[in-house]
Design a protein around this motif. Structure first.
Motif, PDB file in Angstrom:
ATOM      1  N   LEU A   1      11.616 -19.422 -94.929  1.00  0.00           N
ATOM      2  CA  LEU A   1      11.464 -19.951 -93.582  1.00  0.00           C
ATOM      3  C   LEU A   1      12.800 -19.960 -92.853  1.00  0.00           C
ATOM      4  O   LEU A   1      13.801 -20.405 -93.403  1.00  0.00           O
ATOM      5  CB  LEU A   1      10.889 -21.374 -93.608  1.00  0.00           C
ATOM      6  CG  LEU A   1       9.517 -21.544 -94.259  1.00  0.00           C
ATOM      7  CD1 LEU A   1       9.115 -23.016 -94.266  1.00  0.00           C
ATOM      8  CD2 LEU A   1       8.470 -20.712 -93.535  1.00  0.00           C
ATOM      9  N   GLY A   2      12.799 -19.466 -91.622  1.00  0.00           N
ATOM     10  CA  GLY A   2      13.973 -19.582 -90.770  1.00  0.00           C
ATOM     11  C   GLY A   2      15.134 -18.672 -91.118  1.00  0.00           C
ATOM     12  O   GLY A   2      16.272 -18.962 -90.754  1.00  0.00           O
ATOM     13  N   MET A   3      14.877 -17.562 -91.802  1.00  0.00           N
ATOM     14  CA  MET A   3      15.957 -16.613 -92.077  1.00  0.00           C
ATOM     15  C   MET A   3      16.323 -15.902 -90.768  1.00  0.00           C
ATOM     16  O   MET A   3      15.442 -15.456 -90.032  1.00  0.00           O
ATOM     17  CB  MET A   3      15.532 -15.598 -93.132  1.00  0.00           C
ATOM     18  CG  MET A   3      16.626 -14.590 -93.492  1.00  0.00           C
ATOM     19  SD  MET A   3      16.246 -13.614 -94.967  1.00  0.00           S
ATOM     20  CE  MET A   3      14.682 -12.888 -94.513  1.00  0.00           C
ATOM     21  N   GLU A   4      17.596 -15.809 -90.465  1.00  0.00           N
ATOM     22  CA  GLU A   4      18.023 -15.242 -89.189  1.00  0.00           C
ATOM     23  C   GLU A   4      18.713 -13.903 -89.388  1.00  0.00           C
ATOM     24  O   GLU A   4      19.329 -13.634 -90.429  1.00  0.00           O
ATOM     25  CB  GLU A   4      18.954 -16.217 -88.468  1.00  0.00           C
ATOM     26  CG  GLU A   4      18.277 -17.524 -88.095  1.00  0.00           C
ATOM     27  CD  GLU A   4      19.173 -18.440 -87.280  1.00  0.00           C
ATOM     28  OE1 GLU A   4      20.397 -18.174 -87.227  1.00  0.00           O
ATOM     29  OE2 GLU A   4      18.656 -19.408 -86.698  1.00  0.00           O
ATOM     30  N   GLY A   5      18.602 -13.080 -88.369  1.00  0.00           N
ATOM     31  CA  GLY A   5      19.243 -11.769 -88.423  1.00  0.00           C
ATOM     32  C   GLY A   5      19.214 -11.106 -87.062  1.00  0.00           C
ATOM     33  O   GLY A   5      18.714 -11.667 -86.085  1.00  0.00           O
ATOM     34  N   ILE A   6      19.747  -9.873 -87.006  1.00  0.00           N
ATOM     35  CA  ILE A   6      19.779  -9.116 -85.746  1.00  0.00           C
ATOM     36  C   ILE A   6      19.235  -7.722 -86.014  1.00  0.00           C
ATOM     37  O   ILE A   6      19.652  -7.042 -86.956  1.00  0.00           O
ATOM     38  CB  ILE A   6      21.210  -9.027 -85.190  1.00  0.00           C
ATOM     39  CG1 ILE A   6      21.749 -10.434 -84.899  1.00  0.00           C
ATOM     40  CG2 ILE A   6      21.230  -8.193 -83.914  1.00  0.00           C
ATOM     41  CD1 ILE A   6      23.188 -10.442 -84.427  1.00  0.00           C
ATOM     42  N   PHE A   7      18.272  -7.311 -85.183  1.00  0.00           N
ATOM     43  CA  PHE A   7      17.736  -5.953 -85.243  1.00  0.00           C
ATOM     44  C   PHE A   7      18.444  -5.128 -84.172  1.00  0.00           C
ATOM     45  O   PHE A   7      18.469  -5.495 -83.004  1.00  0.00           O
ATOM     46  CB  PHE A   7      16.226  -5.978 -84.981  1.00  0.00           C
ATOM     47  CG  PHE A   7      15.614  -4.621 -84.844  1.00  0.00           C
ATOM     48  CD1 PHE A   7      15.192  -3.917 -85.960  1.00  0.00           C
ATOM     49  CD2 PHE A   7      15.451  -4.032 -83.586  1.00  0.00           C
ATOM     50  CE1 PHE A   7      14.624  -2.657 -85.822  1.00  0.00           C
ATOM     51  CE2 PHE A   7      14.882  -2.781 -83.452  1.00  0.00           C
ATOM     52  CZ  PHE A   7      14.474  -2.088 -84.572  1.00  0.00           C
ATOM     53  N   ARG A   8      19.009  -4.005 -84.572  1.00  0.00           N
ATOM     54  CA  ARG A   8      19.730  -3.137 -83.635  1.00  0.00           C
ATOM     55  C   ARG A   8      19.179  -1.723 -83.747  1.00  0.00           C
ATOM     56  O   ARG A   8      19.121  -1.145 -84.835  1.00  0.00           O
ATOM     57  CB  ARG A   8      21.231  -3.103 -83.933  1.00  0.00           C
ATOM     58  CG  ARG A   8      21.936  -4.445 -83.738  1.00  0.00           C
ATOM     59  CD  ARG A   8      23.437  -4.299 -83.945  1.00  0.00           C
ATOM     60  NE  ARG A   8      24.173  -5.539 -83.739  1.00  0.00           N
ATOM     61  CZ  ARG A   8      24.405  -6.440 -84.658  1.00  0.00           C
ATOM     62  NH1 ARG A   8      23.958  -6.231 -85.900  1.00  0.00           N
ATOM     63  NH2 ARG A   8      25.069  -7.539 -84.384  1.00  0.00           N
ATOM     64  N   ALA A   9      18.776  -1.169 -82.593  1.00  0.00           N
ATOM     65  CA  ALA A   9      18.293   0.210 -82.581  1.00  0.00           C
ATOM     66  C   ALA A   9      18.293   0.720 -81.151  1.00  0.00           C
ATOM     67  O   ALA A   9      17.928  -0.010 -80.220  1.00  0.00           O
ATOM     68  CB  ALA A   9      16.890   0.311 -83.179  1.00  0.00           C
ATOM     69  N   ASN A  10      18.718   1.973 -80.966  1.00  0.00           N
ATOM     70  CA  ASN A  10      18.709   2.637 -79.657  1.00  0.00           C
ATOM     71  C   ASN A  10      19.432   1.822 -78.581  1.00  0.00           C
ATOM     72  O   ASN A  10      18.992   1.754 -77.426  1.00  0.00           O
ATOM     73  CB  ASN A  10      17.272   2.924 -79.212  1.00  0.00           C
ATOM     74  CG  ASN A  10      16.516   3.790 -80.206  1.00  0.00           C
ATOM     75  OD1 ASN A  10      17.078   4.742 -80.775  1.00  0.00           O
ATOM     76  ND2 ASN A  10      15.252   3.464 -80.434  1.00  0.00           N
ATOM     77  N   GLY A  11      20.539   1.223 -78.958  1.00  0.00           N
ATOM     78  CA  GLY A  11      21.352   0.489 -77.997  1.00  0.00           C
ATOM     79  C   GLY A  11      20.833  -0.883 -77.646  1.00  0.00           C
ATOM     80  O   GLY A  11      21.438  -1.594 -76.835  1.00  0.00           O
ATOM     81  N   ALA A  12      19.677  -1.284 -78.217  1.00  0.00           N
ATOM     82  CA  ALA A  12      19.119  -2.612 -77.939  1.00  0.00           C
ATOM     83  C   ALA A  12      19.193  -3.465 -79.197  1.00  0.00           C
ATOM     84  O   ALA A  12      19.347  -2.958 -80.310  1.00  0.00           O
ATOM     85  CB  ALA A  12      17.675  -2.495 -77.475  1.00  0.00           C
TER      86      ALA A  12
END
Length: 524
Positions: free
Chosen positions: A250-261
């Motif tokens: 629960l509540g694992m955080e992260g960042i998705f990065r693809a195609n400049g977004a």
């Protein structure tokens, strides 16, 4: 039965009837304290409630008071008075400050008599009602038995009202949570992906496909293949571990990065099990945290806006009108707002000469009995109680909600109903020495300004303008038992009332005479 005992019984019946009309806790408490004070002719009354009813040593907090003196904000659970009442559950009377015991029954230094009544319901003590008098020996046999019976009557009503208020509060909380959840699902970017027992993708919703760039051709591929270069490897490892250990994250955080977004996400991972408990895969719910925070901020603003509207209008308008305003806060504009409204002024005729020879407490009792009935009539006709000015009532129709013709009809209907009640033998006010009192009523319709008036410390929603002034002057023209309206009001009520045209009058602030009419009856 003596005349005095009969009078005490009548007071008990009337006070009990007023209690029975209340359903909410605050209204019940108000009736309990004020009726106990008024009927026993006491000088100070205070209701204290246990903060922790099940704790024998619980402190009591002041919930409601009436009287000129300011009692303590709380009572200790270990005092002589509180301990005695909690142990025996009976009333206690101390009729002289010279008595050696229970001196803490006195709420102010200048009190000479005191009586304390424990409020008990369903075997549980809820609080203590304390009354004081400046007269020694004030609490006699009749007052004792009245309070004993009144308190027992109020106990169960108080308990039920408390449960009712708690239930209503819980229902409101659930409704707010449901609305919040509905907002989340309809407004937020919730990205859903499901895998099979091997960790391969087998389902994704449209939003997840759009935001993550997942296509139908990718179903059957592993998360490493789809997200290997877009999210941190730690996230992939934790998802794989959750699948291997059959546990949730629960509540694992992260960042998705693809195609400049990029998407700043919070991820909940839950095992997907069959009815027999066999692991069939995982569900992954990604939440766009920046969008969710924006919604929470907007939701907090809406809740506060609705709370302010309830605080502003709950005491002065009918419940259905208040609920409409809560659901549509845009109807109440900040600051002032021009409206076409109907203003009502009703003033008691003969009040000055009547009040000169009456004790103040009796005058207040007469006014409160009259105001209570008049306010119910006005609110029932969807009017807004603006203020009380001595023995006069000022009300308005068309604020804060407006319908012009409907408002004028309701205002005139309320005025007629009030006059009919005053003439009726069934009225509960203007009895005894006050039996000759009458009320003159004036109504005028026109443009005014409605809004919050006052200072930063205190604001009241009110109406001002020439329309208000004309209505006030017109009330002075009306005789006792009469309802007078202007041509402007007459234009909006059509043929719904039987009217008698009167001689035009000139009122202060106007150079031309104003056409006026006496309202005789409603056309059936």
């Amino acid at each position: 039965m003596t005349a005095q005992s009969s009078g005490a019984l009548d007071e008990l019946v009337r006070a009990g009837a007023r209690l029975a009309r209340e359903r909410r806790l605050n209204g019940l408490v108000s009736v309990l304290v004020e009726q106990a004070l008024d009927i026993t002719r006491s000088d100070l009354a205070a209701l204290y409630l246990y903060i922790e009813p099940d704790n024998p040593g619980s402190r009591l907090a002041l919930f409601y008071r009436r009287g000129a003196e300011q009692p303590a904000d709380s009572l200790s659970g270990g005092t002589e008075l509180v301990s005695f009442l909690r142990e025996c559950g009976e009333m206690l009377v101390v009729n002289s400050p010279d008595d050696a015991y229970f001196s803490d029954i006195y709420l102010a230094p200048n009190m000479e008599s005191g009586i304390a009544l424990p409020l008990i319901a369903a075997g549980a003590q809820l609080g203590i009602l304390v009354l004081n008098s400046r007269s020694s020996g004030h609490f006699n046999r009749d007052r004792f038995f009245f309070l004993d019976s009144f308190g027992k009557m109020a106990g169960n009503m108080f308990h039920n009202a408390r449960l009712n208020d708690e239930l209503r509060r819980r229902i409101n909380e659930i409704a707010l949570l449901e609305r919040y959840q509905e907002n989340i699902f309809s407004s937020m970017t919730n990205l859903l992906i499901a895998t099979d027992e091997s960790g391969a993708i087998r389902y994704f919703n449209k939003i997840a496909g759009d935001r993550f760039g997942i296509q139908d051709a990718m179903i059957g591929r592993t998360l490493e293949e789809v997200f290997g270069k877009s999210v941190d490897r730690m996230v992939i490892r934790e998802i794989r571990k959750a699948l291997a250990e059959n546990r949730e994250i629960l509540g694992m955080e992260g960042i998705f990065r693809a195609n400049g977004a990029s998407i700043d996400f919070s991820l909940n991972v839950s095992p997907l099990r069959s009815r027999r408990g066999r692991l069939e895969g995982l569900t992954l719910v990604f939440t766009d945290q920046s969008a969710e925070q924006a919604l929470k901020n907007r939701f907090a603003v809406v809740v506060e806006e609705r709370r302010l509207i309830k605080d502003m209008f709950a005491r002065y308008l009918s419940t259905d009108v208040v609920e409409t305003l809560v659901q549509h806060p845009e109807l109440v504009k900040p600051g002032g707002d021009k409206k076409n409204a109907t203003v009502f002024f009703g003033d008691i005729r003969g009040y000055t000469s009547f009040s000169e020879n009456q004790p103040p407490e009796y005058i207040i009792e007469v006014l409160n009995a009259y105001f209570s009935e008049a306010v119910e009539i006005i609110i029932r006709h969807k009017g807004f109680i603006d203020k009380f000015i001595g023995d006069a009532i000022m009300a308005a129709w068309g604020v804060p909600m407006q319908s012009e013709e409907f408002d004028a009809i309701e205002g005139v209907s309320a005025a007629l109903e009030l006059q009919e009640l005053i003439r009726s033998d069934k009225r509960t006010f203007f009895k005894g020495n006050a039996a000759r009192l009458q009320v003159g009523i004036g109504l005028h319709t026109g443009l005014l300004v409605a809004g919050n008036l006052g200072s930063a410390r205190r604001l009241n929603y009110s109406v001002i303008g020439d329309t208000v002034n004309v209505a006030a002057r017109l009330e002075g023209v009306a005789k006792g038992g009469e309802v007078i309206i202007t041509q402007d009001t007459r234009d909006r009520i059509g043929d719904r009332f039987k009217l008698k045209e009167l001689k035009a009058v000139t009122v202060k602030g106007k150079t031309q005479p104003i056409p006026i009419f006496s309202v005789l009856a409603r056309v059936r």
